[in-house]
Design a protein around this motif. Sequence first.
Motif, PDB file in Angstrom:
ATOM      1  N   ASP A 125     -11.916  18.395  23.023  1.00 11.52           N
ATOM      2  CA  ASP A 125     -12.632  19.382  22.089  1.00 11.52           C
ATOM      3  C   ASP A 125     -14.138  19.063  22.251  1.00 11.52           C
ATOM      4  O   ASP A 125     -14.927  19.677  22.444  1.00 11.52           O
ATOM      5  CB  ASP A 125     -11.983  19.167  20.797  1.00 11.52           C
TER       6      ASP A 125
ATOM      7  N   ALA B  27       6.881  13.175  17.172  1.00 13.40           N
ATOM      8  CA  ALA B  27       5.869  13.844  16.273  1.00 13.40           C
ATOM      9  C   ALA B  27       6.098  13.494  15.063  1.00 13.40           C
ATOM     10  O   ALA B  27       7.179  12.921  14.258  1.00 13.40           O
ATOM     11  CB  ALA B  27       6.413  15.333  16.407  1.00 13.40           C
TER      12      ALA B  27
ATOM     13  N   LYS C 204      -0.598  25.384  14.686  1.00 16.20           N
ATOM     14  CA  LYS C 204      -1.427  24.711  15.488  1.00 16.20           C
ATOM     15  C   LYS C 204      -1.128  24.883  17.001  1.00 16.20           C
ATOM     16  O   LYS C 204      -1.956  24.782  17.886  1.00 16.20           O
ATOM     17  CB  LYS C 204      -1.217  23.175  15.156  1.00 16.20           C
ATOM     18  N   LEU C 205       0.226  24.920  17.400  1.00 19.01           N
ATOM     19  CA  LEU C 205       0.814  24.819  18.565  1.00 19.01           C
ATOM     20  C   LEU C 205       1.235  26.417  19.125  1.00 19.01           C
ATOM     21  O   LEU C 205       2.019  27.040  18.426  1.00 19.01           O
ATOM     22  CB  LEU C 205       1.843  23.879  18.937  1.00 19.01           C
TER      23      LEU C 205
ATOM     24  N   ALA D 230      -7.479  10.177  19.709  1.00 22.20           N
ATOM     25  CA  ALA D 230      -6.760  11.586  19.995  1.00 22.20           C
ATOM     26  C   ALA D 230      -7.486  12.237  21.146  1.00 22.20           C
ATOM     27  O   ALA D 230      -8.634  12.670  20.931  1.00 22.20           O
ATOM     28  CB  ALA D 230      -7.178  12.425  18.589  1.00 22.20           C
TER      29      ALA D 230
ATOM     30  N   LEU E 296      -5.458  19.904  23.408  1.00 25.05           N
ATOM     31  CA  LEU E 296      -4.572  18.941  23.877  1.00 25.05           C
ATOM     32  C   LEU E 296      -3.819  19.815  24.551  1.00 25.05           C
ATOM     33  O   LEU E 296      -2.971  19.534  25.638  1.00 25.05           O
ATOM     34  CB  LEU E 296      -3.902  18.023  23.085  1.00 25.05           C
TER      35      LEU E 296
ATOM     36  N   TYR F 221      -6.707   5.790  15.728  1.00 18.24           N
ATOM     37  CA  TYR F 221      -5.527   5.115  14.695  1.00 18.24           C
ATOM     38  C   TYR F 221      -5.646   3.728  15.317  1.00 18.24           C
ATOM     39  O   TYR F 221      -5.423   3.596  16.451  1.00 18.24           O
ATOM     40  CB  TYR F 221      -4.506   6.002  15.068  1.00 18.24           C
TER      41      TYR F 221
ATOM     42  N   ARG G 212       5.758   8.233  25.055  1.00 14.37           N
ATOM     43  CA  ARG G 212       6.100   9.076  25.944  1.00 14.37           C
ATOM     44  C   ARG G 212       6.427   8.640  27.490  1.00 14.37           C
ATOM     45  O   ARG G 212       6.254   9.135  28.293  1.00 14.37           O
ATOM     46  CB  ARG G 212       4.865  10.232  26.165  1.00 14.37           C
TER      47      ARG G 212
ATOM     48  N   LYS H 212      -1.691  12.456  27.491  1.00 14.93           N
ATOM     49  CA  LYS H 212      -1.185  11.480  26.394  1.00 14.93           C
ATOM     50  C   LYS H 212      -2.408  11.248  25.693  1.00 14.93           C
ATOM     51  O   LYS H 212      -3.772  11.181  26.188  1.00 14.93           O
ATOM     52  CB  LYS H 212      -0.700  10.303  27.127  1.00 14.93           C
TER      53      LYS H 212
ATOM     54  N   TYR I 257       1.953  11.021   7.698  1.00 10.22           N
ATOM     55  CA  TYR I 257       1.085  11.623   8.948  1.00 10.22           C
ATOM     56  C   TYR I 257       0.385  12.510   8.082  1.00 10.22           C
ATOM     57  O   TYR I 257       0.666  13.482   7.276  1.00 10.22           O
ATOM     58  CB  TYR I 257       1.999  12.304   9.781  1.00 10.22           C
TER      59      TYR I 257
ATOM     60  N   GLU J 196       0.681  14.338  30.814  1.00  7.30           N
ATOM     61  CA  GLU J 196       2.061  14.415  30.312  1.00  7.30           C
ATOM     62  C   GLU J 196       3.135  15.103  31.236  1.00  7.30           C
ATOM     63  O   GLU J 196       4.389  14.446  31.616  1.00  7.30           O
ATOM     64  CB  GLU J 196       2.153  14.742  28.854  1.00  7.30           C
TER      65      GLU J 196
HETATM   66  N1  EPU Z   1      -8.237  17.328  17.216  1.00  8.24           N
HETATM   67  C1  EPU Z   1      -9.365  18.208  17.489  1.00  8.24           C
HETATM   68  N2  EPU Z   1      -9.652  18.948  18.426  1.00  8.24           N
HETATM   69  C2  EPU Z   1      -8.413  19.527  18.881  1.00  8.24           C
HETATM   70  C3  EPU Z   1      -7.245  19.046  18.833  1.00  8.24           C
HETATM   71  C4  EPU Z   1      -7.208  17.981  17.820  1.00  8.24           C
HETATM   72  O1  EPU Z   1     -10.311  17.505  16.785  1.00  8.24           O
HETATM   73  O2  EPU Z   1      -8.680  20.491  19.818  1.00  8.24           O
HETATM   74  C5  EPU Z   1      -8.041  16.221  16.456  1.00  8.24           C
HETATM   75  C6  EPU Z   1      -7.243  16.826  15.163  1.00  8.24           C
HETATM   76  O3  EPU Z   1      -8.039  17.316  14.221  1.00  8.24           O
HETATM   77  C7  EPU Z   1      -6.706  15.448  14.816  1.00  8.24           C
HETATM   78  C8  EPU Z   1      -6.029  14.594  15.828  1.00  8.24           C
HETATM   79  O4  EPU Z   1      -7.386  15.253  16.945  1.00  8.24           O
HETATM   80  O5  EPU Z   1      -7.458  14.959  13.686  1.00  8.24           O
HETATM   81  C9  EPU Z   1      -4.933  14.638  16.009  1.00  8.24           C
HETATM   82  O6  EPU Z   1      -4.373  16.029  16.448  1.00  8.24           O
HETATM   83  P1  EPU Z   1      -3.075  16.312  15.955  1.00  8.24           P
HETATM   84  O7  EPU Z   1      -2.647  15.798  14.692  1.00  8.24           O
HETATM   85  O8  EPU Z   1      -2.751  17.807  16.571  1.00  8.24           O
HETATM   86  O9  EPU Z   1      -1.903  15.445  16.976  1.00  8.24           O
HETATM   87  P2  EPU Z   1      -2.154  14.956  18.575  1.00  8.24           P
HETATM   88  O10 EPU Z   1      -2.605  13.754  18.552  1.00  8.24           O
HETATM   89  O11 EPU Z   1      -3.017  15.905  19.326  1.00  8.24           O
HETATM   90  C10 EPU Z   1       0.297  14.305  18.916  1.00  8.24           C
HETATM   91  C11 EPU Z   1       1.516  14.581  20.056  1.00  8.24           C
HETATM   92  C12 EPU Z   1       2.026  15.926  19.660  1.00  8.24           C
HETATM   93  C13 EPU Z   1       2.702  15.816  18.392  1.00  8.24           C
HETATM   94  C14 EPU Z   1       1.577  15.589  17.223  1.00  8.24           C
HETATM   95  C15 EPU Z   1       1.950  15.512  15.769  1.00  8.24           C
HETATM   96  C16 EPU Z   1       0.818  13.461  21.880  1.00  8.24           C
HETATM   97  C17 EPU Z   1       0.279  13.695  23.437  1.00  8.24           C
HETATM   98  N3  EPU Z   1       0.919  14.466  21.169  1.00  8.24           N
HETATM   99  O12 EPU Z   1      -0.661  15.380  19.333  1.00  8.24           O
HETATM  100  O13 EPU Z   1       2.970  16.056  20.517  1.00  8.24           O
HETATM  101  O14 EPU Z   1       3.172  17.083  17.763  1.00  8.24           O
HETATM  102  O15 EPU Z   1       0.742  14.384  17.676  1.00  8.24           O
HETATM  103  O16 EPU Z   1       2.712  14.214  15.694  1.00  8.24           O
HETATM  104  O17 EPU Z   1       1.142  12.460  21.425  1.00  8.24           O
HETATM  105  C18 EPU Z   1       3.823  17.223  22.751  1.00  8.24           C
HETATM  106  O18 EPU Z   1       3.703  15.813  23.287  1.00  8.24           O
HETATM  107  O19 EPU Z   1       4.084  17.909  23.406  1.00  8.24           O
HETATM  108  C19 EPU Z   1       3.244  17.289  21.438  1.00  8.24           C
HETATM  109  C20 EPU Z   1       2.961  18.634  20.888  1.00  8.24           C
END
Ligand code: EPU
Length: 349
Positions: free
Chosen positions: A286, A129, A233-234, A280, A306, A270, A164, A248, A202, A345
């Motif tokens: 979404d 994270a 967020k979570l 993402a 997610l 990214y 992961r 993932k 980040y 996942e």
């Molecule tokens: N986004 C949306 N809509 C949503 C969700 C996300 O548009 O409903 C967009 C966000 O605005 C952002 C992007 O997607 O621009 C990424 O979202 P976020 O920063 O929340 O991170 P993520 O990629 O969804 C990953 C990890 C998380 C970790 C966060 C922070 C995975 C599968 N998930 O989430 O890990 O906390 O980055 O590093 O890699 C976990 O594995 O259980 C977990 C929570």
Amino acid sequence: MLVEKNVPLQALNTFHIVARAHGLVRVRNEADVLEVLADPQWAQEPKFVLGGGSNLVLTGDVKPLVLKVQVQGRSVVGETAKAWIVEAGAGEDWHDFVAWTLAQGLPGLENLALIPGTVGASPVQNIGAYGVELQDRFDALDAIDLTTGKLFTLDAAQCAFGYRDSIFKHGGTAPLLGLKDRALILRVRFSLPKVWKPVLGYADLDKKQAQAGCGHPTAQQIFDWVCEIRRAKLPDPAVIGNAGSFFKNPTVTAEQCADIIARDPKLVHYRLDDGSYKLAAGWLIDACGWRGKAVGQAGVYEKQALVLVNLGMGALGATGGEVMTLAGAIQTSVYERFGLRLETEPVVL
Ligand code: EPU
């Protein structure tokens, strides 16, 4: 050796799905495992290693013998020129361990604050994270082979960490031997840098830093920011059952990425070092309109698509079947719209 029978698992999985274990043994040290392996009734039975149950979907009662890992202990066990080596029992709560390292003046794990689960589960899925993955701070682990009773130690290369992913998520036979369902992790050692540098960069963290107007944050500040971001967020699994990210983030080629952007310019992507792109998954889900939707009592979290959540509790809560039906429907619609197959996942049992 005490084998508890017909044990409710609702409190032992963070989705709070109602299910029972036919048999459960609490493992406090390697001797407890050896006793199971020496027992004529249980030695040959299939076994399931349970940590904090934070990455698990139960679709029914659990027939394999559940080994609930409760190995405790946290200490500094050594040092190298560049790092302190800190060891924790696999049954220690992950977040409490991170907080403890900071209280000892040993920074390095602060970006991984508030991740639900246990220390023993952290290398299995190489938790990550806010710019840090477990493998960045990993030294070695001790585990026991459930087929032979032999104790062994693995370093980072032997764990074959990926996004992961690790050797503990793969089965297989020699020479490509995976350790899925074969190993019970007893202790994990971490390498925490003596000269600490913050990991920023980040987007969410940078926003916090700008708001705080803070040029040189401390590890404790980063820890606090990560906790604030995650809480905003979570869902807190103590309140709303969930297993963190359910899918993932997919990796695609530059061509695939360009193709999707041509149709959906807002795609969140990214660039990775090898020229491929990570997308993402939360954004993809979404974009398909799933945020806030539900199948029975299994829902898509309103603030982060997610994350799948249990909208109810106890007997009125989601079943594992409902969670997996919802996950399947999400995979289908993301595939139909973007041509991408999202990978789940959590472990499904
Ligand atoms: N986004 C949306 N809509 C949503 C969700 C996300 O548009 O409903 C967009 C966000 O605005 C952002 C992007 O997607 O621009 C990424 O979202 P976020 O920063 O929340 O991170 P993520 O990629 O969804 C990953 C990890 C998380 C970790 C966060 C922070 C995975 C599968 N998930 O989430 O890990 O906390 O980055 O590093 O890699 C976990 O594995 O259980 C977990 C929570």
